[in-house]
Design a protein around this motif. Structure first.
Motif, PDB file in Angstrom:
ATOM      1  N   SER A  37      19.486 -71.201-104.168  1.00 12.06           N
ATOM      2  CA  SER A  37      20.503 -71.629-105.119  1.00 12.06           C
ATOM      3  C   SER A  37      19.892 -72.538-106.171  1.00 12.06           C
ATOM      4  O   SER A  37      18.712 -72.875-106.122  1.00 12.06           O
ATOM      5  CB  SER A  37      21.591 -72.381-104.376  1.00 12.06           C
ATOM      6  N   SER A  38      20.705 -72.940-107.103  1.00 15.19           N
ATOM      7  CA  SER A  38      20.238 -73.815-108.173  1.00 15.19           C
ATOM      8  C   SER A  38      19.961 -75.213-107.628  1.00 15.19           C
ATOM      9  O   SER A  38      19.210 -75.979-108.199  1.00 15.19           O
ATOM     10  CB  SER A  38      21.293 -73.877-109.270  1.00 15.19           C
ATOM     11  N   THR A  39      20.568 -75.552-106.502  1.00 18.74           N
ATOM     12  CA  THR A  39      20.344 -76.869-105.923  1.00 18.74           C
ATOM     13  C   THR A  39      19.050 -76.828-105.101  1.00 18.74           C
ATOM     14  O   THR A  39      18.419 -75.798-104.982  1.00 18.74           O
ATOM     15  CB  THR A  39      21.513 -77.258-104.999  1.00 18.74           C
ATOM     16  N   ASN A  40      18.692 -77.969-104.539  1.00 20.18           N
ATOM     17  CA  ASN A  40      17.425 -77.998-103.819  1.00 20.18           C
ATOM     18  C   ASN A  40      17.611 -77.761-102.326  1.00 20.18           C
ATOM     19  O   ASN A  40      16.787 -78.159-101.519  1.00 20.18           O
ATOM     20  CB  ASN A  40      16.703 -79.325-104.065  1.00 20.18           C
ATOM     21  N   SER A  41      18.729 -77.118-101.955  1.00 23.18           N
ATOM     22  CA  SER A  41      18.974 -76.937-100.526  1.00 23.18           C
ATOM     23  C   SER A  41      18.067 -75.845 -99.954  1.00 23.18           C
ATOM     24  O   SER A  41      17.562 -74.996-100.674  1.00 23.18           O
ATOM     25  CB  SER A  41      20.439 -76.613-100.279  1.00 23.18           C
ATOM     26  N   TRP A  42      17.913 -75.882 -98.648  1.00 21.34           N
ATOM     27  CA  TRP A  42      17.095 -74.872 -97.966  1.00 21.34           C
ATOM     28  C   TRP A  42      17.777 -73.516 -98.039  1.00 21.34           C
ATOM     29  O   TRP A  42      18.995 -73.444 -98.093  1.00 21.34           O
ATOM     30  CB  TRP A  42      16.940 -75.260 -96.503  1.00 21.34           C
ATOM     31  N   LEU A  81      19.402 -69.867 -97.152  1.00 23.37           N
ATOM     32  CA  LEU A  81      20.381 -69.469 -96.139  1.00 23.37           C
ATOM     33  C   LEU A  81      19.816 -68.289 -95.345  1.00 23.37           C
ATOM     34  O   LEU A  81      19.211 -67.382 -95.920  1.00 23.37           O
ATOM     35  CB  LEU A  81      21.678 -69.078 -96.851  1.00 23.37           C
ATOM     36  N   GLY A 137      26.551 -65.373 -87.637  1.00 28.35           N
ATOM     37  CA  GLY A 137      26.809 -66.394 -88.655  1.00 28.35           C
ATOM     38  C   GLY A 137      25.541 -66.681 -89.431  1.00 28.35           C
ATOM     39  O   GLY A 137      24.613 -65.872 -89.440  1.00 28.35           O
ATOM     40  N   SER A 138      25.527 -67.821 -90.095  1.00 31.05           N
ATOM     41  CA  SER A 138      24.359 -68.147 -90.899  1.00 31.05           C
ATOM     42  C   SER A 138      24.016 -69.620 -90.746  1.00 31.05           C
ATOM     43  O   SER A 138      24.772 -70.392 -90.161  1.00 31.05           O
ATOM     44  CB  SER A 138      24.638 -67.816 -92.368  1.00 31.05           C
ATOM     45  N   LEU A 139      22.861 -69.983 -91.266  1.00 31.03           N
ATOM     46  CA  LEU A 139      22.465 -71.397 -91.287  1.00 31.03           C
ATOM     47  C   LEU A 139      21.363 -71.602 -92.318  1.00 31.03           C
ATOM     48  O   LEU A 139      20.797 -70.639 -92.834  1.00 31.03           O
ATOM     49  CB  LEU A 139      22.006 -71.848 -89.898  1.00 31.03           C
ATOM     50  N   HIS A 140      21.075 -72.858 -92.613  1.00 30.35           N
ATOM     51  CA  HIS A 140      20.008 -73.173 -93.560  1.00 30.35           C
ATOM     52  C   HIS A 140      18.748 -73.574 -92.819  1.00 30.35           C
ATOM     53  O   HIS A 140      18.813 -74.274 -91.801  1.00 30.35           O
ATOM     54  CB  HIS A 140      20.427 -74.339 -94.462  1.00 30.35           C
ATOM     55  N   THR A 149      14.111 -74.059 -93.605  1.00 29.48           N
ATOM     56  CA  THR A 149      13.025 -73.939 -94.590  1.00 29.48           C
ATOM     57  C   THR A 149      12.258 -72.644 -94.403  1.00 29.48           C
ATOM     58  O   THR A 149      11.735 -72.083 -95.355  1.00 29.48           O
ATOM     59  CB  THR A 149      12.027 -75.106 -94.462  1.00 29.48           C
ATOM     60  N   ASP A 150      12.140 -72.164 -93.162  1.00 26.93           N
ATOM     61  CA  ASP A 150      11.410 -70.921 -92.923  1.00 26.93           C
ATOM     62  C   ASP A 150      11.970 -70.222 -91.668  1.00 26.93           C
ATOM     63  O   ASP A 150      12.868 -70.750 -91.008  1.00 26.93           O
ATOM     64  CB  ASP A 150       9.904 -71.178 -92.784  1.00 26.93           C
ATOM     65  N   MET A 200      11.914 -72.173 -88.277  1.00 20.34           N
ATOM     66  CA  MET A 200      12.961 -73.195 -88.165  1.00 20.34           C
ATOM     67  C   MET A 200      14.337 -72.544 -88.033  1.00 20.34           C
ATOM     68  O   MET A 200      15.203 -73.044 -87.297  1.00 20.34           O
ATOM     69  CB  MET A 200      12.950 -74.121 -89.386  1.00 20.34           C
TER      70      MET A 200
END
Lengths: 96, 317
Positions: free
Chosen positions: A2-7, A9, A26-29, A31-32, A35
């Motif tokens: 996304s445009s934000t700096n979030s990890w 999805l 379901g889903s989650l955030h 970094t890789d 994780m």
């Protein structure tokens, strides 16, 4: 991402027991992928709901368009000859 | 198809009790209502961890501590299911967090009351989780697929929350006179705020009509509140505790328990940010987010480094 700096999805799929398909839960955030699997363990299998986890970054999923759902799936609707019950056979014929 | 056709199709689906899925056409109001409600619900789970966290290190036994930890971990999980359901509609996680931290988004007012002693862990489990379950069970049939699916998981997990709370109170009620008094005092403080968890009376509830029409919501606030009273009264009797409502009386005609007037001024005051703990709850969340930034940054940097290493190894091979 996304445009934000979030990890990014990730979508999570769990195989609940041997012999069954992995199923979307379901889903989650994360970094890789590593994780994502670790987090999926904690978020989606706290009560032994699974024995195997798949994760895939949500951006890598391509989906059919619900707006053309009819055009997409209707062609199968009038092909009842694809089902075994379409064929008229004598009752004497068992187990076929 | 025109927007009008889409809208007709949308309501036809709703009326047939079919689910709406994220990529389906939906009215903007439906999308906004859902994002707001799911985010508010998620925030409630996350903020709801705070009043209990204080008692992890103060639980009276290892069994109680393990149960409390498991309950709080579930609440984190429930928050995450709900954020992820909100994200299917295009909400950004960072924005949702930001709205919680700036006070733009609300969470359940109940968590703005303080937890004064161990008995409150029992009262929260029994009454607060009990009220939450009554709110959430009908949401398992909500018209929006991802919300309904998240609620099925939440409800399945939450029944232990209420049972462990009731057991805490039962132990206190079977204990010394002082322990039973602790339990009664706790119920005295938590009963009315729990009653308020169902939201304003039907006549005052601004969002209810649309939510009922689109089957996000299946029962009115007052209907659910009545169910809560009817369920709680016999449970209080089992504990030997008195619900702090002198007007509580069984109504033979309606077969329900009539109850006294809710202090809506108090409710509105807490919703508007002036409850006993509003400020410390939001501050605790904001501090956790701000102080965790270096961890999030480090994790991002680590993953990036791993990615680079993999690339380099590939190029060498």
């Amino acid at each position: 991402m996304s445009s934000t700096n979030s990890w990014p999805l990730w979508e999570v799929f769990i195989r609940s027991k041997r012999g069954l398909n992995h199923k979307h839960v379901g889903s989650l955030h994360a970094t890789d992928a590593e994780m994502a699997i670790e987090n999926a363990r904690d978020v989606y299998t706290r009560r032994q709901e699974g024995i195997s986890i798949w994760v895939v970054e949500s951006v890598n999923i391509s989906a059919s368009d619900p707006k053309i759902m009819d055009a997409m799936f209707d062609p199968a609707a009038d092909k009842i000859y694809r089902h075994p019950t379409f064929y008229d056979l004598p009752d004497a014929l068992k187990h076929m | 198809m025109t927007t009008l056709d889409f809208e007709t199709q949308f309501f036809a689906r709703i009326n047939k009790d079919e689910k709406i899925e994220p990529k389906d056409w939906m009215p903007e109001k439906y999308r906004k209502t859902l994002i707001r409600q799911m985010a508010q619900h998620a925030h409630s789970e996350i903020v709801g961890m705070l009043p209990e966290a204080n008692y992890i290190s103060r639980a009276p036994s290892l069994k109680r501590k393990a149960a409390l930890l498991a309950k709080i971990q579930d609440e984190a999980g429930h928050g995450l299911y709900l954020y992820c359901a909100a994200e299917t509609l295009g909400a950004e996680r960072d924005n949702l967090m930001d709205e919680l931290h700036t006070g733009k988004a609300k969470y359940s007012s109940i968590f703005n009351y303080p937890t004064l002693n161990w008995a409150d862990m029992g009262a929260i489990g029994w009454l607060v989780d009990g009220a939450a379950i009554l709110n959430q069970v009908p949401l398992c049939k909500c018209s929006f697929g991802p919300y309904a699916r998240a609620m099925v998981r939440v409800c399945k997990e939450e029944s232990f929350h209420q049972r462990q709370g009731f057991e805490i109170l039962l132990a206190l009620c079977n204990g010394t006179v002082e322990q039973k008094q602790m339990a009664q005092d706790s119920i005295n403080r938590w009963w009315w705020p729990s009653m308020m968890m169902f939201g304003p009376s039907d006549s005052e509830s601004t969002n209810s009509e649309y939510s009922m029409k689109t089957k996000i919501k299946r029962f009115s606030n007052d209907e659910l509140r009545q169910r809560f009273v009817d369920a709680s009264k016999p449970q209080a009797d089992i504990l030997g505790l008195t619900l702090p409502d002198p007007l509580l009386k069984y109504n033979e005609a309606t077969k329900h328990w009539d109850y006294g007037q809710i202090d809506w001024d108090e409710f509105n005051n807490v919703v508007q940010g002036n409850g006993p703990c509003n400020k410390i709850r939001v501050k605790a969340r904001k501090d956790a987010w701000d102080n965790g930034k270096w961890v999030r940054d480090a994790a991002t940097a680590y993953s990036e480094k791993q990615r680079q290493r993999k690339l380099e190894t590939k190029q060498l091979a």
